[in-house]
Write an enzyme that holds these catalytic residues in place. Structure first.
Site, PDB file in Angstrom:
ATOM      1  N   GLY A   1     -86.714  -1.332 -21.024  1.00 36.83           N
ATOM      2  CA  GLY A   1     -85.555  -1.344 -20.138  1.00 36.83           C
ATOM      3  C   GLY A   1     -85.048   0.077 -19.963  1.00 36.83           C
TER       4      GLY A   1
ATOM      5  N   ARG B   1     -82.573  -4.937 -32.151  1.00 34.42           N
ATOM      6  CA  ARG B   1     -81.684  -5.707 -33.019  1.00 34.42           C
ATOM      7  C   ARG B   1     -82.512  -6.210 -34.208  1.00 34.42           C
ATOM      8  NH1 ARG B   1     -77.924  -3.644 -30.995  1.00 34.42           N
ATOM      9  NH2 ARG B   1     -76.197  -4.582 -29.837  1.00 34.42           N
TER      10      ARG B   1
ATOM     11  N   HIS C   1     -77.303   1.639 -38.097  1.00 32.78           N
ATOM     12  CA  HIS C   1     -77.012   1.229 -36.717  1.00 32.78           C
ATOM     13  C   HIS C   1     -76.192   2.307 -35.968  1.00 32.78           C
ATOM     14  CE1 HIS C   1     -76.615  -2.591 -34.074  1.00 32.78           C
ATOM     15  NE2 HIS C   1     -76.667  -1.507 -33.328  1.00 32.78           N
ATOM     16  N   ILE C   2     -76.814   3.484 -35.858  1.00 33.69           N
ATOM     17  CA  ILE C   2     -76.117   4.624 -35.248  1.00 33.69           C
ATOM     18  C   ILE C   2     -76.730   5.008 -33.891  1.00 33.69           C
ATOM     19  CG2 ILE C   2     -75.205   5.615 -37.384  1.00 33.69           C
ATOM     20  CD1 ILE C   2     -77.644   7.589 -37.309  1.00 33.69           C
TER      21      ILE C   2
ATOM     22  N   GLU D   1     -76.461  -6.896 -41.447  1.00 32.66           N
ATOM     23  CA  GLU D   1     -75.808  -5.577 -41.497  1.00 32.66           C
ATOM     24  C   GLU D   1     -74.398  -5.738 -42.026  1.00 32.66           C
ATOM     25  OE1 GLU D   1     -76.139  -3.820 -37.582  1.00 32.66           O
ATOM     26  OE2 GLU D   1     -78.309  -3.977 -37.606  1.00 32.66           O
TER      27      GLU D   1
END
Ligand code: NAP
Length: 320
Positions: free
Chosen positions: A155, A237, A285-286, A266
């Site tokens: 995407g 994800r 998750h940065i 998480e």
């Protein structure tokens, strides 16, 4: 005056702008997500929620929200929100696409480089005082340039990574449900079936959203198809990947390493087996976490709320 509940401390400038026209309340914590009971309480009296990906906006929350008109998620992914239930209840859901594309692509590419070239391990080596002499194979990793990158989920972010990979003279393969002819023309990307991509890629990068279709899409069977020298990167994800199968594939040498920004659960604990592995680079998750981009994401979420509460069209509405 319409009431907005913001589920995490965000930039004061964004809050002050909203306060000019609305009654705004903030869960004023930087590191603790809003407790579920408080969210359920606040949503009862709110017309708008500004949410984070760590908030579960499910049927229970939505059915407790008689006044709610809009949920503005500060993320491009919206798997934390039951969008179908929201639509049924006439509640608009918005996200923050486009504005985080380049920043997330930078992180994805830096995970490729960091994992292949063992950057965190090398930095740690110096900090521990282990560097006593130069030697030919000291912390030797693997090349990234001229290798083959397989992108699952080509995407906006996938294509921004492809642009970076083209600059590294990489061959680019991709897999999605529909062909992306622009990426084929611009970066010479080749469309492949999932198995073909897994078989040929030196780096397998997941950038697909979490949906019913993609949940568990990469599991034991898929890791067995990958090269033993392959490096697996996930910036999409966590639940797209069967984490138990990933651990086994790394332990059994079915793949060579992994670079992970997202996890099944998480925050991941420091005792998690993946965190202890030398050939895994794990970051919390940065993907979109540059100060510039995070500010723009906050602002876009706030602008979406403003538009809906003022009876205008939201800027970036999600639909299913
Ligand atoms: P996007 O432009 O919507 O791209 C998603 C791509 O995934 C599309 O090309 C879509 O193509 C493909 N896709 C959807 N279902 C698929 C399936 N079953 N199999 C293979 N490909 C599939 O979204 P984006 O802005 O690039 O973001 C992508 C995802 O990255 C987000 O949904 C989010 O989960 C994640 N993300 C993570 C971070 C982070 O901090 N780690 C930051 C931003 C985004 P088709 O419809 O043709 O299949």
């Amino acid at each position: 005056m319409s009431k907005i509940f913001i589920t995490r401390k965000i930039d004061e400038a964004v809050i002050d702008e909203l306060k000019k026209s609305f009654d705004v309340e903030v869960w004023d914590s930087e590191d603790e997500a809003v407790p579920r009971d408080i969210l359920l309480e606040k949503v009862k009296e709110s017309q708008a929620l500004l949410t984070m990906l760590s908030d579960q906006i499910d049927k229970e929350v939505l059915s407790n929200a008689p006044l709610l008109k809009v949920v503005a998620n500060m993320a491009v992914g919206y798997d934390n929100i039951d969008v179908q239930a929201a639509e049924k209840a006439g509640i608009i859901v918005t996200n923050t696409p486009d504005v985080l594309t380049d920043t997330t692509a930078d992180l994805a590419f830096s995970l490729i480089l960091a994992t292949a070239r063992r950057i965190p391990e090398a930095a740690e080596y110096i900090k521990k005082g282990d560097w006593t002499s130069w030697s030919p194979y000291l912390l030797a990793g693997h090349d990234v340039h001229h290798k083959t990158l397989g992108i699952i989920g080509m995407g906006k972010i996938g294509q921004a990574v492809a642009k970076r990979a083209a600059g590294f003279d990489m061959d680019i393969l991709y897999h999605t449900r529909s062909r992306k002819t622009e990426a084929e023309e611009q970066f010479g990307a080749q469309y492949k079936s999932l198995n073909d991509l897994l078989e040929k890629a030196d780096f397998v990068l997941v950038l697909a959203p979490l949906t019913d279709e993609t949940r568990g899409m990469i599991g034991a069977e898929q890791f067995k198809i990958m090269k033993e020298s392959a490096i697996f990167i996930n910036v999409g994800r966590g639940p797209v990947v069967d984490e138990k199968a990933l651990i086994e594939a790394l332990e059994n040498g079915e793949i060579a390493g992994a670079g992970l920004d997202v996890f099944e659960k998480e925050p991941i604990s420091k005792d998690h087996p993946l965190v202890a592995m030398k050939n895994v680079v794990a970051v919390p998750h940065i993907g979109s976490a540059s100060t510039e981009t995070r500010f723009i994401m906050m602002k876009l979420a706030a602008d979406n709320i403003k538009a809906v509460l003022n009876g205008e069209k939201p800027l970036t509405k999600v639909s299913v």
